[in-house]
Design a protein around this motif. Structure first.
Motif, PDB file in Angstrom:
ATOM      1  N   HIS A  72      -8.337 -36.109 -22.941  1.00  0.00           N
ATOM      2  CA  HIS A  72      -7.705 -36.457 -21.641  1.00  0.00           C
ATOM      3  C   HIS A  72      -6.492 -35.469 -21.600  1.00  0.00           C
ATOM      4  CE1 HIS A  72      -9.145 -40.344 -20.387  1.00  0.00           C
ATOM      5  NE2 HIS A  72      -9.430 -40.498 -21.656  1.00  0.00           N
ATOM      6  N   SER A  73      -6.210 -34.908 -20.084  1.00  0.00           N
ATOM      7  CA  SER A  73      -5.181 -34.165 -20.149  1.00  0.00           C
ATOM      8  C   SER A  73      -4.589 -34.430 -18.622  1.00  0.00           C
ATOM      9  CB  SER A  73      -5.799 -32.597 -20.139  1.00  0.00           C
ATOM     10  OG  SER A  73      -6.835 -32.501 -19.017  1.00  0.00           O
ATOM     11  N   GLY A  74      -3.468 -33.516 -18.426  1.00  0.00           N
ATOM     12  CA  GLY A  74      -2.685 -33.876 -17.208  1.00  0.00           C
ATOM     13  C   GLY A  74      -2.258 -35.330 -16.864  1.00  0.00           C
ATOM     14  N   PRO A  75      -2.232 -35.633 -15.670  1.00  0.00           N
ATOM     15  CA  PRO A  75      -1.882 -36.828 -15.162  1.00  0.00           C
ATOM     16  C   PRO A  75      -2.435 -38.087 -16.222  1.00  0.00           C
ATOM     17  CG  PRO A  75      -2.430 -35.918 -13.296  1.00  0.00           C
ATOM     18  CD  PRO A  75      -2.926 -34.921 -14.598  1.00  0.00           C
ATOM     19  N   LYS A 128       0.395 -31.256 -14.214  1.00  0.00           N
ATOM     20  CA  LYS A 128      -0.552 -30.396 -14.719  1.00  0.00           C
ATOM     21  C   LYS A 128      -1.882 -30.479 -14.164  1.00  0.00           C
ATOM     22  CE  LYS A 128       1.219 -28.213 -18.913  1.00  0.00           C
ATOM     23  NZ  LYS A 128       0.682 -26.864 -19.260  1.00  0.00           N
ATOM     24  N   THR A 129      -2.736 -29.379 -13.831  1.00  0.00           N
ATOM     25  CA  THR A 129      -4.072 -29.665 -13.636  1.00  0.00           C
ATOM     26  C   THR A 129      -4.865 -30.150 -14.855  1.00  0.00           C
ATOM     27  OG1 THR A 129      -3.705 -27.953 -11.818  1.00  0.00           O
ATOM     28  CG2 THR A 129      -6.053 -28.719 -12.288  1.00  0.00           C
ATOM     29  N   ARG A 144      -2.067 -41.102  -8.963  1.00  0.00           N
ATOM     30  CA  ARG A 144      -2.602 -39.970  -9.779  1.00  0.00           C
ATOM     31  C   ARG A 144      -3.152 -39.116  -8.650  1.00  0.00           C
ATOM     32  NH1 ARG A 144      -8.007 -39.379 -10.605  1.00  0.00           N
ATOM     33  NH2 ARG A 144      -8.835 -38.322 -12.377  1.00  0.00           N
ATOM     34  N   ARG A 145      -3.913 -39.584  -7.573  1.00  0.00           N
ATOM     35  CA  ARG A 145      -4.258 -38.695  -6.488  1.00  0.00           C
ATOM     36  C   ARG A 145      -2.994 -37.688  -6.063  1.00  0.00           C
ATOM     37  NH1 ARG A 145      -7.298 -41.696  -2.305  1.00  0.00           N
ATOM     38  NH2 ARG A 145      -8.877 -41.979  -4.139  1.00  0.00           N
ATOM     39  N   PHE A 146      -1.887 -38.568  -5.937  1.00  0.00           N
ATOM     40  CA  PHE A 146      -0.724 -37.705  -5.670  1.00  0.00           C
ATOM     41  C   PHE A 146      -0.210 -36.562  -6.463  1.00  0.00           C
ATOM     42  CE2 PHE A 146       4.032 -37.414  -6.038  1.00  0.00           C
ATOM     43  CZ  PHE A 146       4.464 -37.047  -5.059  1.00  0.00           C
ATOM     44  N   VAL A 196      -2.089 -49.002  -6.745  1.00  0.00           N
ATOM     45  CA  VAL A 196      -0.941 -47.987  -6.592  1.00  0.00           C
ATOM     46  C   VAL A 196      -1.321 -46.771  -7.769  1.00  0.00           C
ATOM     47  CG1 VAL A 196       1.453 -47.824  -7.398  1.00  0.00           C
ATOM     48  CG2 VAL A 196       0.434 -49.866  -5.771  1.00  0.00           C
ATOM     49  N   LEU A 197      -1.612 -47.006  -8.840  1.00  0.00           N
ATOM     50  CA  LEU A 197      -1.749 -46.244  -9.919  1.00  0.00           C
ATOM     51  C   LEU A 197      -2.725 -45.205  -9.527  1.00  0.00           C
ATOM     52  CD1 LEU A 197      -1.129 -47.947 -13.501  1.00  0.00           C
ATOM     53  CD2 LEU A 197       0.527 -46.563 -12.160  1.00  0.00           C
ATOM     54  N   ALA A 198      -4.039 -45.588  -8.993  1.00  0.00           N
ATOM     55  CA  ALA A 198      -4.875 -44.563  -8.611  1.00  0.00           C
ATOM     56  C   ALA A 198      -4.365 -43.697  -7.298  1.00  0.00           C
ATOM     57  CB  ALA A 198      -6.140 -45.397  -8.055  1.00  0.00           C
ATOM     58  N   GLU A 199      -3.650 -44.201  -6.632  1.00  0.00           N
ATOM     59  CA  GLU A 199      -3.073 -43.368  -5.443  1.00  0.00           C
ATOM     60  C   GLU A 199      -2.092 -42.265  -6.000  1.00  0.00           C
ATOM     61  OE1 GLU A 199      -3.701 -43.131  -2.036  1.00  0.00           O
ATOM     62  OE2 GLU A 199      -5.471 -44.429  -2.551  1.00  0.00           O
TER      63      GLU A 199
END
Lengths: 334, 305
Positions: free
Chosen positions: B216-219, B52-53, A216-218, A211-214
């Motif tokens: 590390h940055s962004g999400p 953020k990117t 993150r993609r979102f 879920v967290l990987a998805e």
């Protein structure tokens, strides 16, 4: 004897761990072999950055390292879990058992944390960062057969991690053969419920990771992440030699265990305003090896050499030894 | 209603956790005579960072991207087994705390590997310190829980905290006090607070946890910051459950008292940070050994009774 089930739990846990140990240790040795094959050296200080050059081996080695550190959801965890559970159950026994359990818990948990330090050092120094030498920079990927062997063991590590409850059967069969039915029943009774819960927890963990990987993609939303250099604190010319090496990574711990490791340092003396080239080296000796194994082995070898006249290469005499031994055993048993 | 209570508890934890850091910062600001940042600052930061990117170093590989995801997953999974105000979480089984400690280990392993993946000497330094201190704090944590298990005769975290009653404090006050002290030291060390680490420091050479996540940055950074807030809640909740043993039977009352206790713990952390300097790096291991000794003493007191 209220302690009988605890001993069964811990011993069964140890057997389970032996089973799983064979899988991940085999994987890790194959990984070391792949590195030796690909880079031509297995000296950690000379490697680095192999994850880019042999990505498959790096992935599988990290997986094996996580299993060796007994991290969930891999297969190293279940055995250690049962040993811990046995020790925690023993806490409610009489005082001398509690002391034994306390010692076991302290040693197991410290060993677990040390294993994490060791394997993160190995995986980090060999596969991550920038290559430290030309040999590492020019490392080549290993062939498909080499990868296949490791993949097979890695898959076994994952599957037997999630399928720990199914491993109760072979372990309790072995326990039954050695100690009888009661131990078998004690072990399977005590181990079954926690192991089933563990599998459920592993599945929950896997679901959360997914879920967290998805998610993150979102969040990334299809945007292309920017590429840049590693943050170097404003220093303009970082080089691969400035990375933390394997021995610098473990330095705080080896310094702490100095009484056991007897690390010898070769520190150059810097003199004058413009000192010339200097080199530093350190070597860790093991007290246990130097003062326990080595003397015992030397004595044993000396003793063995005294009987070397028995081994002369004449087959008929060897057969005579066998006959004599059998006769002696037969007479002894009469 | 009973069935959705653990769900509400879990939601409360994952929503309220970042507030703890806001409270700590507010306490520190009061000590320093400042107004301080907004209580909800971490929420704003998380929102900002999520969209953020990110920038990735060219040295890094998949491990650098996987580290934050696995780290946050591990602590989210651990929180599912954590009791809330003396009530069990979703996952409660004999030996669940062994699983929890190893989940924290899983998060540590991947955070350390993600740090080493950058090839930065600073991050290697932080990673080295992180694994070093774990060698001392993990046995202390295990033995503190062993003392608690011995005091209550239970083998699951929920069972232990449910069995802990005001009468247990009357009967075994020294042991419980020692193990609470040990847990508080472990909380400070595992969450990189003063006197072990300083979350406000800006010098890479002196940092532990913060230096491991420099790149590390962004999400990814949002995941790491959120994971840190959850980890703080995790350790805080263990202490709150240990010192607040009264279970009135009313879910709302117990829950409110528990949340109040969490705020008190945040204030305590803020106070410690305001009145203490951080220890020299080489002294940290002795502080952690102190926690280990507290745990062993607690266990021995329980055994002697």
């Amino acid at each position: 004897m209220g302690l009988y089930p605890l001993a069964a739990l811990a011993f069964g846990g140890a057997l389970l761990h032996v089973l799983n140990h064979a899988l991940f240790k085999g994987l890790l040795f194959m990984g070391a072999g792949a590195v030796l094959h690909g880079a031509g050296t297995a000296e950690m200080e000379a490697l680095g950055g192999l994850s880019k050059r042999m990505p498959r081996a790096a992935f599988l080695f990290v997986l094996g390292a996580a299993a060796a550190c007994a991290l969930p959801p891999f297969n190293g965890f279940a055995g250690e879990f049962l040993i811990y559970l046995g020790a925690f159950s023993a806490l409610n026994g009489p005082a001398n058992i509690v002391l034994a359990a306390l010692l076991a818990l302290a040693v197991l948990s410290a060993a677990g944390a040390l294993a994490l330090a060791v394997f993160s050092k190995a995986a980090g120094a060999v596969f991550l960062g920038e290559p430290r030498t030309q040999a590492a920079a020019g490392a080549h990927n290993c062939g498909p057969l080499m990868n296949a062997g490791m993949t097979l063991l890695a898959a076994a590590c994952v599957v037997s991690g999630f399928a720990a409850p199914f491993l109760i059967l072979p372990v309790s069969t072995a326990l039954g053969a050695a100690f009888g039915l009661r131990t078998t029943l004690d072990f399977s009774g005590a181990a079954a419920t926690p192991l089933i819960y563990l599998t459920a927890a592993f599945l929950a963990l896997a679901a959360i990771v997914w879920v967290l990987a998805e998610k993150r993609r979102f969040f990334l939303g299809g945007r292309q992440p920017a590429a840049g250099p590693t943050w170097d604190c404003g220093y303009a010319a970082p080089s691969a030699r400035m990375q933390y090496g394997a021995s610098s990574f473990s330095q705080p711990l080896t310094a702490f265990f100095q009484p056991l490791l007897r690390k010898t340092l070769n520190i150059p003396v810097i003199a004058g305003y413009f000192p010339g080239k200097a080199s530093f080296s350190s070597e860790a000796r093991s007290v246990v090896f130097d003062h326990l194994y080595a003397p015992v082995i030397v004595r044993l070898r000396g003793l063995a050499f005294r009987f070397s006249w028995l081994q002369h290469g004449r087959l008929q005499f060897y057969i005579l030894y066998i006959v004599a031994a059998l006769m002696a055993l037969l007479l002894w048993k009469l | 209603m009973e069935i959705i209570k653990p769900l509400i508890q879990y939601l409360a934890v994952i929503i309220l956790s970042p507030l703890l850091l806001g409270l700590i910062n507010r306490v520190k600001a009061k000590f320093a005579g400042r107004r301080g940042q907004p209580l909800l600052q971490l929420y704003f930061d998380l929102y900002k960072l999520s969209y953020k990117t990110p920038v990735y170093s060219r040295t890094t590989t998949w491990l650098f991207r996987a580290g934050p995801v696995i780290g946050l997953s591990a602590i989210l999974c651990a929180l599912a087994a954590l009791p809330f105000a003396g009530r069990p979480g979703f996952l409660a089984f004999d030996g669940d705390f062994i699983f929890l400690i190893y989940l924290l280990g899983l998060g540590r392993f991947f955070t350390v590997l993600a740090a080493l993946d950058t090839g930065s000497s600073f991050e290697g330094m932080g990673a080295s310190r992180e694994v070093q201190f774990a060698v001392f704090s993990e046995p202390a944590f295990f033995l503190a829980l062993a003392a608690l298990s011995k005091a209550t005769g239970k083998l699951s975290l929920s069972g232990m905290f449910l069995a802990l009653e005001p009468a247990s404090w009357q009967a075994a006050a020294p042991a419980l006090l020692l193990l609470t002290a040990a847990l508080f030291i472990i909380l400070l060390a595992e969450n990189s607070r003063v006197p072990v680490d300083d979350p406000n420091t800006h010098l890479e050479l002196t940092m532990i946890h913060e230096v491991m996540v420099l790149d590390h940055s962004g999400p990814d950074l949002a995941y790491i910051l959120y994971g840190a807030a959850l980890k703080l809640w995790f350790f805080g909740a263990l202490i709150a459950s240990a010192v607040l043993p009264r279970h009135s039977g009313s879910w709302l009352y117990d829950g409110a008292a528990f949340l109040g206790m969490m705020a008190v713990i945040a204030a305590a952390i803020g106070t410690v940070e305001s009145v203490m300097a951080r220890l020299r790096m080489i002294k940290v291991q002795y502080l952690l050994m102190g926690a280990l000794v507290f745990s062993i003493l607690a266990l021995l007191f329980q055994t002697g009774r």
